[in-house]
Design a protein around this motif. Structure first.
Motif, short mmCIF file in Angstrom:
data_model
loop_
_atom_site.label_atom_id
_atom_site.label_comp_id
_atom_site.label_asym_id
_atom_site.label_seq_id
_atom_site.Cartn_x
_atom_site.Cartn_y
_atom_site.Cartn_z
N PRO A 280 0.89 -0.92 -0.09
CA PRO A 280 0.00 0.10 0.04
C PRO A 280 1.03 1.27 -0.25
O PRO A 280 2.15 1.22 0.11
CB PRO A 280 -0.66 -0.28 1.36
N VAL A 281 0.25 2.52 -0.22
CA VAL A 281 0.86 3.80 -0.08
C VAL A 281 0.34 4.70 0.94
O VAL A 281 -0.88 4.54 1.27
CB VAL A 281 0.84 4.42 -1.69
N ASN A 282 1.47 5.48 1.52
CA ASN A 282 1.05 6.34 2.40
C ASN A 282 1.23 7.73 1.80
O ASN A 282 2.34 8.01 1.54
CB ASN A 282 2.18 6.08 3.76
N VAL A 283 0.20 8.62 1.85
CA VAL A 283 0.20 9.55 0.81
C VAL A 283 -0.05 11.01 1.29
O VAL A 283 -0.93 10.97 2.21
CB VAL A 283 -0.89 9.30 -0.34
N HIS A 284 0.67 11.86 0.95
CA HIS A 284 0.88 13.35 1.26
C HIS A 284 -0.08 13.89 0.13
O HIS A 284 0.27 13.58 -1.03
CB HIS A 284 1.98 13.91 1.31
N SER A 285 -1.13 14.99 0.52
CA SER A 285 -1.55 15.66 -0.60
C SER A 285 -2.07 17.24 0.04
O SER A 285 -2.67 17.24 1.08
CB SER A 285 -2.92 15.07 -0.99
N ARG A 286 -1.67 18.08 -0.48
CA ARG A 286 -1.84 19.44 0.05
C ARG A 286 -1.77 20.61 -1.22
O ARG A 286 -1.15 20.52 -2.32
CB ARG A 286 -0.58 20.12 0.83
N SER A 287 -3.28 20.99 -1.18
CA SER A 287 -3.59 22.12 -2.33
C SER A 287 -3.41 21.16 -3.50
O SER A 287 -3.16 21.62 -4.75
CB SER A 287 -2.32 23.09 -2.52
N ALA A 288 -3.71 19.83 -3.46
CA ALA A 288 -3.69 18.97 -4.61
C ALA A 288 -4.53 17.91 -4.33
O ALA A 288 -4.33 16.75 -5.16
CB ALA A 288 -2.28 18.50 -4.69
N ALA A 289 -5.66 18.00 -3.61
CA ALA A 289 -6.65 16.82 -3.21
C ALA A 289 -7.05 16.11 -4.40
O ALA A 289 -6.89 14.79 -4.66
CB ALA A 289 -7.41 17.20 -2.40
N LYS A 290 -7.78 16.72 -5.33
CA LYS A 290 -8.57 16.41 -6.49
C LYS A 290 -7.46 15.56 -7.39
O LYS A 290 -7.50 14.52 -7.99
CB LYS A 290 -9.25 17.28 -7.19
N VAL A 291 -6.32 16.25 -7.71
CA VAL A 291 -5.21 15.58 -8.50
C VAL A 291 -4.67 14.22 -7.99
O VAL A 291 -4.50 13.43 -8.75
CB VAL A 291 -4.18 16.82 -9.08
#
Length: 276
Positions: A140-151
């Motif tokens: 699995p992956v552990n994911v960071h998303s900031r100002s990019a949620a939809k992308v």
């Protein structure tokens, strides 16, 4: 291994913990934390997090990944490049038997980090390459998303990655529900207690897709005090209050979710002897 919390995203290899790591781990265990999923941000951290997993077997579960924002020796943060990823590639293979996930990876389109479309494209290339590695290694992956949620969720869906934890997610509830439909999980740190911004999001995401995290040493109950994994109960209490359910139910459900998403934690817990 009945009862207890799983911290699905923390930085136990951070320099902030170097001086008193044994005490931090003792407090973590006393707080009822049964597993720490410890992520990296840069290649320079890989060996340290692996070492900690061997010093504290059955508790520290390592993830390796290259974050979309890099420091690389200087204090100035900048957007990740393909060159930052290159030295990591052989290490993913070297440590594949030790890790429970690939992370922390993702996208950060905060304007002062990703100032151009070229930088955003390069971030995506680094993210996609690590998603491919996760698929090859069946992790699995552990994911960071900031100002990019939809992308971010769009890229996960496009590449057929359903086993993903979106940590400290702050996107719109409608975007989060797209992630839920794709099989993604969402985790929230103790910092959610500081304001009610995430309440609507937490209310909408089904409990079956929520995990707990501390993101320690950051995102604690007090912005100016080092966060520790022992604070995980604060995130649990907050989620229970927002959802109007018992705290124990949140603790049990989030731990089950963590073991479902990161099945290798169970294997690591049963290992008492690590071979080099």
């Amino acid at each position: 291994m009945d009862g207890g919390y799983v911290d699905c995203h923390c930085h136990i290899s951070a320099t902030e913990f170097n001086e008193d790591i044994d005490h931090v781990i003792t407090r973590t265990r006393e707080a009822g934390v049964r597993a720490l999923i410890s992520v990296t941000e840069e290649v320079s951290e890989f060996a340290r997090v692996i070492q900690l997993s061997k010093v504290y077997p059955g508790l520290v579960a390592p993830c390796l990944g290259v974050h979309p924002v890099q420091r690389s020796g200087s204090q100035e943060q900048r957007s990740v490049t393909i060159k930052d990823l290159e030295p990591a590639l052989p290490l993913f293979q070297k440590y594949k038997g030790d890790i429970v996930a690939i992370g922390e990876i993702g996208l950060d389109f905060t304007p002062w980090y990703a100032t151009s479309s070229q930088q955003r494209e390069e971030q995506q290339a680094v993210f996609i390459k690590q998603l491919q590695i996760s698929k090859e290694m069946d992790l699995p992956v552990n994911v960071h998303s900031r100002s990019a949620a939809k992308v971010t969720i769009g890229v996960l869906k496009e590449h057929g990655v359903g086993r993903a934890l979106l940590h400290n997610f702050a996107g719109k509830p409608s975007v989060a529900m797209e992630g839920v439909q794709a099989g993604c999980f969402f985790s929230f740190p103790p910092a959610v207690c500081r304001n009610e911004q995430r309440a609507k999001l937490i209310k909408q995401i089904p409990l079956e897709y929520i995990c707990l995290e501390t993101d320690s040493p950051a995102l604690g109950p007090d912005k100016y005090v080092r966060n520790e994994p022992e604070n995980i109960s604060l995130a649990c209490k907050y989620i229970a209050r927002v959802k109007g359910i018992a705290e124990e139910k949140v603790m049990e459900a989030t731990a089950l979710n963590a073991f479902r998403l990161f099945p290798r934690i169970k294997m690591l817990d049963q290992q008492t002897d690590y071979s080099n």
